[in-house]
Motif scaffolding. Structure first.
Motif, PDB file in Angstrom:
ATOM      1  N   UNK A  34     -72.778  84.139 -56.958  1.00  0.00           N
ATOM      2  CA  UNK A  34     -74.049  84.089 -57.683  1.00  0.00           C
ATOM      3  C   UNK A  34     -73.742  84.089 -59.114  1.00  0.00           C
ATOM      4  N   UNK A  35     -72.423  83.547 -59.529  1.00  0.00           N
ATOM      5  CA  UNK A  35     -72.465  83.765 -60.914  1.00  0.00           C
ATOM      6  C   UNK A  35     -72.673  82.167 -61.565  1.00  0.00           C
ATOM      7  N   UNK A  36     -73.294  81.483 -61.148  1.00  0.00           N
ATOM      8  CA  UNK A  36     -73.654  80.222 -61.604  1.00  0.00           C
ATOM      9  C   UNK A  36     -75.260  79.961 -61.418  1.00  0.00           C
ATOM     10  N   UNK A  37     -75.788  79.060 -62.296  1.00  0.00           N
ATOM     11  CA  UNK A  37     -77.203  78.533 -62.132  1.00  0.00           C
ATOM     12  C   UNK A  37     -77.065  77.063 -61.810  1.00  0.00           C
ATOM     13  N   UNK A  38     -78.432  76.838 -61.078  1.00  0.00           N
ATOM     14  CA  UNK A  38     -78.315  75.447 -60.436  1.00  0.00           C
ATOM     15  C   UNK A  38     -79.628  74.964 -60.967  1.00  0.00           C
ATOM     16  N   UNK A  39     -79.801  73.579 -61.020  1.00  0.00           N
ATOM     17  CA  UNK A  39     -80.933  72.822 -61.432  1.00  0.00           C
ATOM     18  C   UNK A  39     -80.973  71.475 -60.536  1.00  0.00           C
ATOM     19  N   UNK A  40     -81.955  70.962 -60.695  1.00  0.00           N
ATOM     20  CA  UNK A  40     -82.124  69.659 -59.968  1.00  0.00           C
ATOM     21  C   UNK A  40     -82.734  68.371 -60.774  1.00  0.00           C
ATOM     22  N   UNK A  41     -82.347  67.293 -60.477  1.00  0.00           N
ATOM     23  CA  UNK A  41     -83.000  66.074 -60.779  1.00  0.00           C
ATOM     24  C   UNK A  41     -84.001  65.657 -59.624  1.00  0.00           C
ATOM     25  N   UNK A  42     -85.342  65.740 -60.289  1.00  0.00           N
ATOM     26  CA  UNK A  42     -86.280  65.284 -59.256  1.00  0.00           C
ATOM     27  C   UNK A  42     -87.270  63.991 -59.736  1.00  0.00           C
ATOM     28  N   UNK A  43     -87.612  63.247 -58.767  1.00  0.00           N
ATOM     29  CA  UNK A  43     -88.501  62.198 -59.073  1.00  0.00           C
ATOM     30  C   UNK A  43     -89.789  62.937 -59.035  1.00  0.00           C
ATOM     31  N   UNK A  44     -90.615  63.091 -59.770  1.00  0.00           N
ATOM     32  CA  UNK A  44     -92.181  63.517 -59.591  1.00  0.00           C
ATOM     33  C   UNK A  44     -93.120  62.694 -60.336  1.00  0.00           C
ATOM     34  N   UNK A  45     -93.999  62.462 -59.457  1.00  0.00           N
ATOM     35  CA  UNK A  45     -95.264  61.653 -59.971  1.00  0.00           C
ATOM     36  C   UNK A  45     -96.333  62.559 -59.588  1.00  0.00           C
ATOM     37  N   UNK A  46     -97.254  63.049 -60.609  1.00  0.00           N
ATOM     38  CA  UNK A  46     -98.375  63.928 -60.385  1.00  0.00           C
ATOM     39  C   UNK A  46     -99.678  62.882 -60.468  1.00  0.00           C
ATOM     40  N   UNK A  47    -100.170  62.951 -59.168  1.00  0.00           N
ATOM     41  CA  UNK A  47    -101.377  61.699 -59.484  1.00  0.00           C
ATOM     42  C   UNK A  47    -102.170  62.079 -58.210  1.00  0.00           C
ATOM     43  N   UNK A  48    -103.596  62.209 -58.604  1.00  0.00           N
ATOM     44  CA  UNK A  48    -104.596  62.409 -57.632  1.00  0.00           C
ATOM     45  C   UNK A  48    -104.609  61.691 -56.134  1.00  0.00           C
TER      46      UNK A  48
END
Length: 173
Positions: free
Chosen positions: A39-53
């Protein structure tokens, strides 16, 4: 290797919580094996995100960058992480057809079920819910791969506006 030597690991596994959870557990396992605090590490992600109705518009706008990031899950011809048979078929086809010279500009992963799991597409409430789901797994940082730049009034510009006006504020505190 990164989880044993870095203080922050970024994953390019898509937006499927099962795949992200797998990546987190692999990193934590590697830390335990190296006698480090899992638990001594932080995590992140690359995300393809498109917000559209309009979901179909969001799926279309995400396609340009999705192939590049999905390609990381099958970079050497072997699929990394959990995947359904349909996802395996899409990733295998992507590996076969991806042109490294043009960075997959003409590759467009389909079907829509794959796009919906690997990317985050849809109206603001859907995007917020999906990001929150990943945050609950332990993701602390997100690098957003959004639409291509668009002219004022374009669908791309609308997607960027929704993302910055309605989704990002849900995570600022």
């Amino acid at each position: 290797a990164a989880s044993r030597h870095a203080d922050h690991v970024m994953f390019a596994l898509g937006a499927d919580p099962e795949r992200v959870h797998w990546g987190l557990e692999e990193a934590r396992r590697a830390r335990r094996e190296a006698s480090l605090d899992p638990n001594g590490i932080k995590f992140g992600v690359y995300l393809n995100i498109i917000c559209h109705p309009q979901l179909e518009v969001a799926r279309e706008l995400v396609s340009w960058g999705l192939a590049t990031f999905a390609r990381f899950s099958v970079m050497h011809g072997t699929i990394s992480g959990p995947a359904s048979q349909e996802e395996r078929d899409v990733l295998t086809d992507l590996h076969r057809s991806f042109n490294m010279r043009d960075h997959g500009r003409n590759a467009s992963p389909r079907p829509s079920q794959f796009v919906d799991r690997f990317a985050i597409v849809g109206p603001p409430d859907t995007c917020i819910r999906r990001i929150e789901e990943l945050a609950r797994l332990g993701i602390e940082k997100v690098i957003v791969i959004g639409p291509r730049p668009g002219e004022e009034g374009s669908e791309e510009a609308r997607a960027v506006e929704l993302l910055t006006r309605e989704v990002f504020p849900a995570f600022s505190s």
